[in-house]
Design an enzyme around this catalytic site. Structure first.
Site, PDB file in Angstrom:
ATOM      1  N   SER A   1      33.600 -31.839  43.480  1.00  0.00           N
ATOM      2  CA  SER A   1      32.136 -31.950  43.437  1.00  0.00           C
ATOM      3  C   SER A   1      31.607 -32.125  42.022  1.00  0.00           C
ATOM      4  O   SER A   1      31.984 -31.404  41.108  1.00  0.00           O
ATOM      5  CB  SER A   1      31.494 -30.681  44.000  1.00  0.00           C
ATOM      6  OG  SER A   1      32.031 -30.380  45.244  1.00  0.00           O
TER       7      SER A   1
ATOM      8  N   HIS B   1      28.719 -42.618  48.568  1.00  0.00           N
ATOM      9  CA  HIS B   1      29.994 -42.371  47.888  1.00  0.00           C
ATOM     10  C   HIS B   1      31.142 -42.722  48.820  1.00  0.00           C
ATOM     11  O   HIS B   1      31.677 -41.866  49.510  1.00  0.00           O
ATOM     12  CB  HIS B   1      30.120 -40.920  47.443  1.00  0.00           C
ATOM     13  CG  HIS B   1      29.079 -40.521  46.456  1.00  0.00           C
ATOM     14  ND1 HIS B   1      29.135 -40.883  45.131  1.00  0.00           N
ATOM     15  CD2 HIS B   1      27.950 -39.824  46.597  1.00  0.00           C
ATOM     16  CE1 HIS B   1      28.082 -40.412  44.496  1.00  0.00           C
ATOM     17  NE2 HIS B   1      27.327 -39.761  45.363  1.00  0.00           N
TER      18      HIS B   1
ATOM     19  N   HIS C   1      37.668 -34.016  53.717  1.00  0.00           N
ATOM     20  CA  HIS C   1      37.987 -32.614  53.975  1.00  0.00           C
ATOM     21  C   HIS C   1      38.368 -32.393  55.439  1.00  0.00           C
ATOM     22  O   HIS C   1      37.911 -33.130  56.316  1.00  0.00           O
ATOM     23  CB  HIS C   1      36.777 -31.734  53.645  1.00  0.00           C
ATOM     24  CG  HIS C   1      36.347 -31.813  52.217  1.00  0.00           C
ATOM     25  ND1 HIS C   1      35.487 -32.777  51.750  1.00  0.00           N
ATOM     26  CD2 HIS C   1      36.672 -31.048  51.135  1.00  0.00           C
ATOM     27  CE1 HIS C   1      35.302 -32.611  50.453  1.00  0.00           C
ATOM     28  NE2 HIS C   1      36.003 -31.572  50.047  1.00  0.00           N
TER      29      HIS C   1
ATOM     30  N   TYR D   1      37.309 -29.978  57.209  1.00  0.00           N
ATOM     31  CA  TYR D   1      36.133 -29.529  57.968  1.00  0.00           C
ATOM     32  C   TYR D   1      35.267 -30.680  58.446  1.00  0.00           C
ATOM     33  O   TYR D   1      34.410 -30.500  59.305  1.00  0.00           O
ATOM     34  CB  TYR D   1      35.292 -28.528  57.154  1.00  0.00           C
ATOM     35  CG  TYR D   1      34.686 -29.063  55.877  1.00  0.00           C
ATOM     36  CD1 TYR D   1      33.618 -29.955  55.901  1.00  0.00           C
ATOM     37  CD2 TYR D   1      35.177 -28.661  54.642  1.00  0.00           C
ATOM     38  CE1 TYR D   1      33.063 -30.453  54.726  1.00  0.00           C
ATOM     39  CE2 TYR D   1      34.626 -29.146  53.456  1.00  0.00           C
ATOM     40  CZ  TYR D   1      33.581 -30.045  53.513  1.00  0.00           C
ATOM     41  OH  TYR D   1      33.039 -30.537  52.356  1.00  0.00           O
ATOM     42  N   GLU D   2      35.480 -31.879  57.894  1.00  0.00           N
ATOM     43  CA  GLU D   2      34.733 -33.043  58.375  1.00  0.00           C
ATOM     44  C   GLU D   2      35.345 -33.604  59.654  1.00  0.00           C
ATOM     45  O   GLU D   2      34.794 -34.539  60.241  1.00  0.00           O
ATOM     46  CB  GLU D   2      34.729 -34.138  57.306  1.00  0.00           C
ATOM     47  CG  GLU D   2      33.991 -33.747  56.038  1.00  0.00           C
ATOM     48  CD  GLU D   2      34.188 -34.765  54.925  1.00  0.00           C
ATOM     49  OE1 GLU D   2      33.306 -35.611  54.744  1.00  0.00           O
ATOM     50  OE2 GLU D   2      35.237 -34.716  54.249  1.00  0.00           O
TER      51      GLU D   2
ATOM     52  N   ALA E   1      35.348 -27.324  43.638  1.00  0.00           N
ATOM     53  CA  ALA E   1      34.340 -26.279  43.479  1.00  0.00           C
ATOM     54  C   ALA E   1      34.775 -25.116  44.367  1.00  0.00           C
ATOM     55  O   ALA E   1      35.287 -25.334  45.460  1.00  0.00           O
ATOM     56  CB  ALA E   1      32.972 -26.789  43.917  1.00  0.00           C
TER      57      ALA E   1
ATOM     58  N   MET F   1      37.376 -24.768  50.254  1.00  0.00           N
ATOM     59  CA  MET F   1      37.626 -25.528  51.488  1.00  0.00           C
ATOM     60  C   MET F   1      38.446 -26.795  51.263  1.00  0.00           C
ATOM     61  O   MET F   1      38.397 -27.708  52.096  1.00  0.00           O
ATOM     62  CB  MET F   1      36.282 -25.919  52.127  1.00  0.00           C
ATOM     63  CG  MET F   1      35.332 -24.757  52.371  1.00  0.00           C
ATOM     64  SD  MET F   1      33.743 -25.352  52.988  1.00  0.00           S
ATOM     65  CE  MET F   1      32.727 -23.868  52.751  1.00  0.00           C
ATOM     66  N   SER F   2      39.191 -26.868  50.176  1.00  0.00           N
ATOM     67  CA  SER F   2      39.948 -28.111  49.907  1.00  0.00           C
ATOM     68  C   SER F   2      41.251 -27.762  49.199  1.00  0.00           C
ATOM     69  O   SER F   2      41.721 -26.627  49.267  1.00  0.00           O
ATOM     70  CB  SER F   2      39.104 -29.050  49.035  1.00  0.00           C
ATOM     71  OG  SER F   2      38.954 -28.525  47.726  1.00  0.00           O
TER      72      SER F   2
ATOM     73  N   ASN G   1      29.617 -20.573  42.325  1.00  0.00           N
ATOM     74  CA  ASN G   1      28.793 -19.459  42.825  1.00  0.00           C
ATOM     75  C   ASN G   1      29.699 -18.257  43.010  1.00  0.00           C
ATOM     76  O   ASN G   1      30.908 -18.408  43.200  1.00  0.00           O
ATOM     77  CB  ASN G   1      28.183 -19.840  44.188  1.00  0.00           C
ATOM     78  CG  ASN G   1      29.259 -20.228  45.200  1.00  0.00           C
ATOM     79  OD1 ASN G   1      29.786 -21.352  45.151  1.00  0.00           O
ATOM     80  ND2 ASN G   1      29.608 -19.305  46.065  1.00  0.00           N
TER      81      ASN G   1
ATOM     82  N   HIS H   1      24.318 -24.949  49.334  1.00  0.00           N
ATOM     83  CA  HIS H   1      24.971 -26.145  48.809  1.00  0.00           C
ATOM     84  C   HIS H   1      24.242 -26.629  47.549  1.00  0.00           C
ATOM     85  O   HIS H   1      24.872 -27.159  46.629  1.00  0.00           O
ATOM     86  CB  HIS H   1      24.980 -27.233  49.889  1.00  0.00           C
ATOM     87  CG  HIS H   1      25.709 -28.478  49.490  1.00  0.00           C
ATOM     88  ND1 HIS H   1      27.016 -28.473  49.035  1.00  0.00           N
ATOM     89  CD2 HIS H   1      25.325 -29.779  49.470  1.00  0.00           C
ATOM     90  CE1 HIS H   1      27.381 -29.714  48.746  1.00  0.00           C
ATOM     91  NE2 HIS H   1      26.380 -30.524  49.002  1.00  0.00           N
TER      92      HIS H   1
HETATM   93  N1  HPA Z   1      33.153 -20.766  49.528  1.00  0.00           N
HETATM   94  C1  HPA Z   1      33.869 -21.841  49.936  1.00  0.00           C
HETATM   95  N2  HPA Z   1      33.824 -23.011  49.343  1.00  0.00           N
HETATM   96  C2  HPA Z   1      33.029 -23.140  48.271  1.00  0.00           C
HETATM   97  C3  HPA Z   1      32.255 -22.064  47.798  1.00  0.00           C
HETATM   98  C4  HPA Z   1      32.320 -20.814  48.467  1.00  0.00           C
HETATM   99  O1  HPA Z   1      31.667 -19.814  48.099  1.00  0.00           O
HETATM  100  N3  HPA Z   1      31.566 -22.525  46.707  1.00  0.00           N
HETATM  101  C5  HPA Z   1      31.922 -23.826  46.548  1.00  0.00           C
HETATM  102  N4  HPA Z   1      32.802 -24.196  47.476  1.00  0.00           N
END
Ligand code: HPA
Length: 274
Positions: free
Chosen positions: A30, A61, A83, A85-86, A113, A211-212, A235, A247
């Protein structure tokens, strides 16, 4: 995904770039998407032009593979990933990384990220992945094994070897970008974790939740490549953060960290390719 499909994609990369081999591959997470676009001599190939490549559905993208050659050693930069999850099958999630390894990349740099779950992490931190925990029960190697790609039961004791992390720490020092280290736990997503899940991950030894990255790391290691993982803590993870996750926060922190992240990559990539 068959070996032949991967070989066709790798042949297309060699054809279109005019470069018979590449040394290092970098997957951009990201906020880093356009990192390679401005590099001198960059050759850009849309994923849609490469047979078998999954085309990310994110608006605007479509995914681009760049071939760049800082200091003369060719590097593939994969901008745009898909991903699990997609809804993508895992063979598509790992297709670009497997193609890169077939193109000669013995080192795969995976950036992402992530949420910070470990003590002492703060939003904006850059963290080298020391190891991972797969909490999804999914694995890209499930199914028939093609021995031309790798062994049926590949060793995972050193997916993220210490010498690559050392090189990254040294590059971080040169670039003035301090790096931490931690263990990354792969959650399927797309919902963020609950606070209880974050506490579970912490007790299991995780510092980062995301998640990746893990399927790509497994597939790359299966093929004998060595992986360097770099997480940007966008975060604090759920329950550790005093505010709900969004997000927008993730994207904003990624934007703010962009110049540090690219300074690190600028210092690191030529050394990795040497
Ligand atoms: N959890 C999962 N995936 C993420 C997060 C999170 O807090 N922040 C950025 N990608």
């Amino acid at each position: 995904m068959s070996y032949d499909e991967l070989a066709a994609a790798a042949a297309a990369v060699r054809d279109r770039t005019g470069r018979p081999t590449h040394a290092v591959a970098v997957v951009l997470g990201s906020g880093l998407g356009d990192y390679a676009a401005t590099m001198p001599g960059a050759i850009a190939i849309p994923y849609a032009d490469l047979p078998g490549f999954p085309v990310p559905r994110v608006e605007g993208h479509g995914g681009t593979l760049y071939s760049v050659a800082p200091q003369g050693r060719p590097i593939l930069v994969l901008s745009g990933r898909v991903h699990t999850y997609e809804g993508w099958p895992l063979d598509k999630v790992v297709f670009a990384v497997r193609t890169a390894v077939l193109c000669g990349c013995g080192i795969v740099v995976l950036t992402n990220a992530a949420g910070g779950a470990g003590d002492g992490l703060a939003a904006g931190d850059l963290v080298l992945i020391r190891d991972h925990i797969n909490l999804t029960t999914r694995n890209p190697l499930v199914g028939a094994n093609d021995a031309r790609l790798g062994p049926r039961f590949p060793d995972m004791s050193a997916v993220y070897p210490a010498d690559l992390r050392q090189m990254a720490h040294r590059a971080g020092e040169r670039a003035g970008v301090p790096l931490k280290e931690g263990v990354y736990a792969w959650f399927l997503g797309p919902s963020y974790e609950t606070p209880a899940e974050v506490q579970m991950a912490r007790r299991l030894g995780a510092d980062l939740v995301g998640m990746s990255t893990v399927p790509e790391a497994i597939a790359a290691r299966h093929m004998g490549a060595r992986v360097l993982g770099i997480s940007l803590v966008t975060n604090l993870a759920a329950g550790i953060s005093p505010v709900p996750l969004s997000h927008e926060e993730v994207q904003q922190t990624a934007q703010e960290a962009r110049s540090r992240f690219t300074a690190l990559l600028d210092a690191l990539l030529p050394k990795l390719a040497d």
